[in-house]
Structures are given as C-alpha cells and as structure tokens.
Design a protein around this motif. Structure first.
Motif, PDB file in Angstrom:
ATOM      1  N   ASN A  17      50.389  42.913  49.503  1.00  0.00           N
ATOM      2  CA  ASN A  17      49.008  42.713  49.932  1.00  0.00           C
ATOM      3  C   ASN A  17      49.017  41.397  50.701  1.00  0.00           C
ATOM      4  OD1 ASN A  17      48.317  44.967  48.365  1.00  0.00           O
ATOM      5  ND2 ASN A  17      48.049  43.694  46.573  1.00  0.00           N
ATOM      6  N   TYR A  41      43.716  39.996  44.332  1.00  0.00           N
ATOM      7  CA  TYR A  41      44.438  41.068  45.013  1.00  0.00           C
ATOM      8  C   TYR A  41      45.345  40.544  46.126  1.00  0.00           C
ATOM      9  CZ  TYR A  41      45.243  45.792  46.762  1.00  0.00           C
ATOM     10  OH  TYR A  41      45.823  46.981  47.140  1.00  0.00           O
ATOM     11  N   TYR A  42      44.892  39.538  46.866  1.00  0.00           N
ATOM     12  CA  TYR A  42      45.636  39.036  48.017  1.00  0.00           C
ATOM     13  C   TYR A  42      46.195  37.632  47.843  1.00  0.00           C
ATOM     14  CZ  TYR A  42      43.836  42.907  50.819  1.00  0.00           C
ATOM     15  OH  TYR A  42      43.540  44.156  51.308  1.00  0.00           O
ATOM     16  N   ASN A  63      49.202  46.477  52.391  1.00  0.00           N
ATOM     17  CA  ASN A  63      47.758  46.405  52.638  1.00  0.00           C
ATOM     18  C   ASN A  63      47.520  45.134  53.438  1.00  0.00           C
ATOM     19  OD1 ASN A  63      46.772  48.661  50.903  1.00  0.00           O
ATOM     20  ND2 ASN A  63      47.821  47.475  49.353  1.00  0.00           N
TER      21      ASN A  63
END
Length: 98
Positions: A17, A41-42, A63
């Motif tokens: 990610n 998430y990132y 992603n």
C-alpha cells in the motif's frame, strides 16, 4: 518527495500500500464515493523514491494513491494509464501482477 508505505502479505503474495506522503490522513469524497487514506493502511513508514521503486517492482499486489506515486509506478511499467481512476481529482490504482 517521500512516499508513505505499508507492506503486508495477502494469500502468500507480497502486498504494498503506497501513497503520496502528503495525502496521508486525508479523506477524499466525490458524490457517494469516499476514500480515507489512513495511516493504519498506508502509513507504516516513509520511503524515498529509490526504495519506493524497489518496493513497487517486488510486490505482487499494489494499492496506489496520488499523482507522484502513480506516475512513478507507470514510469516503471507497472500498471496501466487506462486503469487509473480519480476521486475528487486524486488518482488511485490497484495492480495485480500475474
């Protein structure tokens, strides 16, 4: 410019990610579409361009969010310009390498 990254495995495949660092923590909205670019998430860590390139090359599932991130990926031949979508002008892309 630094990139925010988080590496994991998904079904025994390396997943990355990655986003433009300045997007971290922001929410982009367009109509009913809503994407929160979360630190969980990132944002595991920040990397510079050279390391980001290596991570992109070595990941099977990616992603991506942000102009710089997607430009870097496309420049490496990872992903397709036709697959890039935008929410409120912010591009995102999902890549599955076969």
């Amino acid at each position: 410019m630094p990139f925010a990254v988080r590496q994991t495995d998904y079904q025994k495949n390396p997943m990355l990610n990655i986003c433009d660092a300045e997007l971290l923590g922001k929410t982009i909205v367009e109509g009913e579409l809503n994407m929160h670019i979360s630190e969980s998430y990132y944002g595991e860590r920040f990397v510079e361009k050279e390391e980001a390139e290596t991570l992109l090359k070595n990941s099977a599932i990616i992603n991506l969010v942000g102009d710089e991130t997607i430009s870097l990926s496309l420049g490496l031949g990872i992903g397709s310009e036709n697959a890039v979508k935008k929410i409120s002008g912010v591009p995102f892309l999902i890549v599955f390498k076969m």
